[in-house]
Design an enzyme around this catalytic site. Structure first.
Site, PDB file in Angstrom:
ATOM      1  N   TYR A 299      17.277  78.113  37.142  1.00  0.00           N
ATOM      2  CA  TYR A 299      18.262  77.693  36.140  1.00  0.00           C
ATOM      3  C   TYR A 299      18.606  78.821  35.170  1.00  0.00           C
ATOM      4  O   TYR A 299      19.704  78.860  34.635  1.00  0.00           O
ATOM      5  CB  TYR A 299      17.721  76.513  35.331  1.00  0.00           C
ATOM      6  CG  TYR A 299      18.031  75.155  35.893  1.00  0.00           C
ATOM      7  CD1 TYR A 299      17.576  74.778  37.145  1.00  0.00           C
ATOM      8  CD2 TYR A 299      18.771  74.243  35.151  1.00  0.00           C
ATOM      9  CE1 TYR A 299      17.842  73.527  37.648  1.00  0.00           C
ATOM     10  CE2 TYR A 299      19.043  72.985  35.655  1.00  0.00           C
ATOM     11  CZ  TYR A 299      18.576  72.627  36.898  1.00  0.00           C
ATOM     12  OH  TYR A 299      18.847  71.387  37.386  1.00  0.00           O
TER      13      TYR A 299
ATOM     14  N   LYS B 246       7.087  75.350  46.911  1.00  0.00           N
ATOM     15  CA  LYS B 246       7.530  75.668  48.270  1.00  0.00           C
ATOM     16  C   LYS B 246       6.867  76.992  48.634  1.00  0.00           C
ATOM     17  O   LYS B 246       7.537  77.997  48.940  1.00  0.00           O
ATOM     18  CB  LYS B 246       9.074  75.725  48.279  1.00  0.00           C
ATOM     19  CG  LYS B 246       9.706  75.895  49.642  1.00  0.00           C
ATOM     20  CD  LYS B 246       9.652  74.660  50.525  1.00  0.00           C
ATOM     21  CE  LYS B 246      10.142  74.982  51.921  1.00  0.00           C
ATOM     22  NZ  LYS B 246       9.952  73.867  52.880  1.00  0.00           N
TER      23      LYS B 246
ATOM     24  N   ASP C 175       9.321  69.436  49.986  1.00  0.00           N
ATOM     25  CA  ASP C 175       9.968  68.564  50.982  1.00  0.00           C
ATOM     26  C   ASP C 175       9.067  67.380  51.312  1.00  0.00           C
ATOM     27  O   ASP C 175       9.515  66.229  51.382  1.00  0.00           O
ATOM     28  CB  ASP C 175      10.374  69.353  52.246  1.00  0.00           C
ATOM     29  CG  ASP C 175       9.303  70.309  52.752  1.00  0.00           C
ATOM     30  OD1 ASP C 175       8.251  70.452  52.096  1.00  0.00           O
ATOM     31  OD2 ASP C 175       9.519  70.921  53.821  1.00  0.00           O
TER      32      ASP C 175
ATOM     33  N   ASP D  54      14.196  68.579  38.728  1.00  0.00           N
ATOM     34  CA  ASP D  54      15.493  67.922  38.550  1.00  0.00           C
ATOM     35  C   ASP D  54      15.744  66.962  39.714  1.00  0.00           C
ATOM     36  O   ASP D  54      16.069  65.789  39.524  1.00  0.00           O
ATOM     37  CB  ASP D  54      16.603  68.981  38.485  1.00  0.00           C
ATOM     38  CG  ASP D  54      17.971  68.364  38.318  1.00  0.00           C
ATOM     39  OD1 ASP D  54      18.099  67.445  37.489  1.00  0.00           O
ATOM     40  OD2 ASP D  54      18.917  68.786  39.029  1.00  0.00           O
TER      41      ASP D  54
ATOM     42  N   ASP E  21      15.386  62.451  39.880  1.00  0.00           N
ATOM     43  CA  ASP E  21      16.456  61.494  40.235  1.00  0.00           C
ATOM     44  C   ASP E  21      15.978  60.606  41.388  1.00  0.00           C
ATOM     45  O   ASP E  21      16.252  59.400  41.419  1.00  0.00           O
ATOM     46  CB  ASP E  21      17.739  62.212  40.673  1.00  0.00           C
ATOM     47  CG  ASP E  21      18.738  62.398  39.531  1.00  0.00           C
ATOM     48  OD1 ASP E  21      18.288  62.604  38.384  1.00  0.00           O
ATOM     49  OD2 ASP E  21      19.956  62.335  39.782  1.00  0.00           O
TER      50      ASP E  21
HETATM   51  C1  IPM Z   1      19.232  66.759  33.965  1.00  0.00           C
HETATM   52  C2  IPM Z   1      20.608  67.257  34.339  1.00  0.00           C
HETATM   53  C3  IPM Z   1      20.784  68.696  33.893  1.00  0.00           C
HETATM   54  C4  IPM Z   1      19.817  69.534  34.701  1.00  0.00           C
HETATM   55  C5  IPM Z   1      22.219  69.271  34.005  1.00  0.00           C
HETATM   56  C6  IPM Z   1      23.223  68.433  33.316  1.00  0.00           C
HETATM   57  C7  IPM Z   1      22.273  70.673  33.488  1.00  0.00           C
HETATM   58  O1  IPM Z   1      20.842  67.081  35.696  1.00  0.00           O
HETATM   59  O2  IPM Z   1      18.903  66.772  32.769  1.00  0.00           O
HETATM   60  O3  IPM Z   1      18.485  66.338  34.844  1.00  0.00           O
HETATM   61  O4  IPM Z   1      20.117  69.938  35.831  1.00  0.00           O
HETATM   62  O5  IPM Z   1      18.726  69.795  34.187  1.00  0.00           O
HETATM   63 MN    MN Z   2      19.284  65.945  36.728  1.00  0.00          MN
END
Ligand code: IPM
Ligand code: MN
Ligand code: NAD
Length: 354
Positions: free
Chosen positions: A140, A190, A222, A246, A250
Site C-alpha cells: 500500500y 505467502k 491462499d 484487506d 472482507d
Molecule cells: C479498507 C478499504 C481501504 C483499504 C481503501 C478504501 C483504501 O478497502 O479500509 O478496507 O484498502 O484499506
Molecule cells: Mn477493504
C-alpha cells in the site's frame, strides 16, 4: 471533555456516522461521558470543496482529538481524478500521518445472524476471531509507477517492502491481543513465493517467543482464505500484512451475514481511528437504508480503546445484540418474518435499548 472528531466522508458516510453519534449521545446520557464532537471533511467531498481529499486542518484536528470516528470515502464520481487526489487517499493519508499501524477487525457472529451467513449454520455459529492487519506498510505504501515504457510495452508497478521493526510491532500487538483471548495466533503470509513474507515469517517467530502463553502457527494466505470459508471457528487471532488483511477481512465479514456489521479500530501510538470495514456503498447512498451497525460498533470500540469506557462500550454492543435478537433487520439482512428497519429506525431501536 473528551473530543471526538467525526469524519462522515462520502456516500453512506453521513448516514452511518449520524447514526453512530446518536448512539454515542445515548451512551453519554447514561454514563455521563461528556463527549464533544467536531466535524471535519475528507474524501471526495473534501476534494470537491478544497481540491484535496485530506485537508491539513482535518489531520491537525484528528491529532488533537481523543479519537476519530470515520465513515467511508470514495465513489464513481471521483474514479477519474488523478491517483494522488483520489478520495481513498484520505483514509490512507490519515492512517500514515496518525501512525495507525494496527487495524483490529473483530468478526463475531451474533446468534441471531447465524442463519444469514452464506455458510452452513453449524460452521458460522460461534465464530469469534480478530484480524490484526498491518496498516501503514507493505505494498500500500511502497513506491509505485502508474505507467512506464519497458521493452516497448507499457507497464505499471507497485513495490512491497516490510522492515523487521514494522513486523515486530504488529506481531507483538497481535500476541497481546491473543493473550487476552484464547491464546491462538495465526500468522498469514505467502512465504513460499515472496521475500517480504519470508522476512515476515522469521520475524514473527522471533517476536512471538516473548509470549510463551501464545501458540503461533503460520498459514499461507491462499490456504487461509479457504480455511475461513470451510471452518472459520478454528481461528482466534489472525495477524497479517496490509493487502492480505484487506482481502481476508472482507471475506471474514460475510461469515457474519453482512459487511455492514463489521467494525474496526485502527490503533496508533497517540490518537486512534474507528471505522466500519465497508466502503461508501454508492449503490445505496442517500436512500436511508444503510446498515449503521458496523459504525455503531466502531463507536463502541472508540469508547473502549481510546476512552477506556468499557461499561459504555458494552452497553452499546449489548443494545445492538438485543435489537437483532428482537428481530430488527436492516434491508441488507432482512428476510420474511423479520421487522424491517431502515437506518434511522434501527438506530432508534438501539438507542432505546441502551
Ligand atoms: C479498507 C478499504 C481501504 C483499504 C481503501 C478504501 C483504501 O478497502 O479500509 O478496507 O484498502 O484499506
Ligand atoms: Mn477493504
Ligand atoms: P463497499 O463496501 O462500499 O460496498 C460493497 C457492497 O456492500 C455494496 O453492494 C454495498 O451496497 C454493500 N454495503 C457496504 N456497506 C454496507 C452497509 N453499511 N449497509 C448495507 N450494505 C452495505 O465496497 P465497494 O463498492 O467496493 O467500494 C465503494 C467505494 O468505497 C470505493 O470508492 C472504495 O474505494 C471505497 N471504500 C472505502 C473504504 C473506506 O473508506 N475505509 C473501504 C472500502 C471501500
Amino acid at each position: 471533555m473528551p473530543k471526538i472528531v467525526v469524519i462522515p466522508g462520502d456516500g453512506i458516510g453521513k448516514e452511518i456516522t449520524d447514526a453512530a453519534v446518536r448512539v454515542l449521545q445515548a451512551a453519554d446520557k447514561k454514563f455521563a461521558l461528556n463527549l464533544e464532537y467536531e466535524y471535519h471533511d475528507a474524501g471526495g467531498t473534501a476534494y470537491d470543496k478544497f481540491g484535496t481529499p485530506l485537508p491539513e486542518e482535518t489531520v491537525a484536528a484528528c491529532k488533537a482529538s481523543d479519537g476519530v470516528l470515520f465513515g467511508a470515502v470514495g465513489g464513481d464520481k471521483w474514479d477519474n481524478v488523478e491517483p494522488a487526489l483520489r478520495p481513498e487517499k484520505a483514509i490512507l493519508g490519515l492512517r500514515k500521518q496518525l501512525g495507525l499501524y494496527a487495524n483490529l477487525r473483530p468478526v463475531k457472529i451474533a446468534d441471531a445472524l447465524v442463519e444469514y451467513s452464506p455458510l452452513k449454520p453449524e460452521l458460522a455459529r460461534g465464530v469469534d476471531l480478530v484480524i490484526v492487519r498491518e496498516l501503514v506498510g507493505g505494498i500500500y505504501f511502497g513506491e509505485r509507477c502508474e505507467s512506464e515504457q519497458h521493452n516497448g510495452v507499457e507497464r505499471a508497478w507497485d513495490l512491497e517492502n516490510y522492515s523487521v521493526p514494522e513486523v515486530e510491532r504488529i506481531v507483538r500487538l497481535a500476541c497481546e491481543t491473543a493473550k487476552l483471548r484464547r491464546g491462538k495466533l495465526t500468522s498469514v503470509d505467502k512465504a513460499n513465493v515472496l521475500a517480504t513474507s519470508r522476512l515476515w515469517r522469521r520475524t514473527a517467530a522471533e517476536a512471538a517467543k516473548a509470549y510463551p502463553e501464545v501458540e503461533m502457527k503460520n498459514l499461507y494466505v491462499d490456504n487461509c482464505a479457504m480455511q475461513l470459508a470451510i471452518n472459520p471457528a478454528q481461528f482466534d487471532v489472525i495477524v497479517t500484512g496490509n493487502l492480505f488483511g484487506d482481502i481476508l477481512s472482507d471475506e471474514a465479514a460475510v461469515v457474519g451475514g453482512s459487511i455492514g456489521m463489521l467494525p474496526s479500530a485502527s490503533i496508533g501510538t497517540s490518537t486512534s481511528l474507528y471505522e466500519p470495514i465497508h466502503g461508501s456503498a454508492p449503490d445505496i447512498a442517500g436512500q436511508g437504508i444503510a446498515n449503521p451497525m458496523g459504525t455503531i460498533l466502531s463507536a463502541a470500540m472508540l469508547l473502549r480503546y481510546s476512552l477506556h469506557e468499557e461499561e459504555a462500550a458494552l452497553a452499546i454492543e449489548q443494545a445492538v445484540d438485543k435489537a437483532l435478537a428482537e428481530g430488527y433487520r436492516t434491508p441488507d439482512l432482512w428476510k420474511e418474518g423479520f421487522k424491517k428497519a431502515n437506518t434511522a429506525e434501527i438506530t432508534h431501536v438501539i438507542v432505546e435499548r441502551i
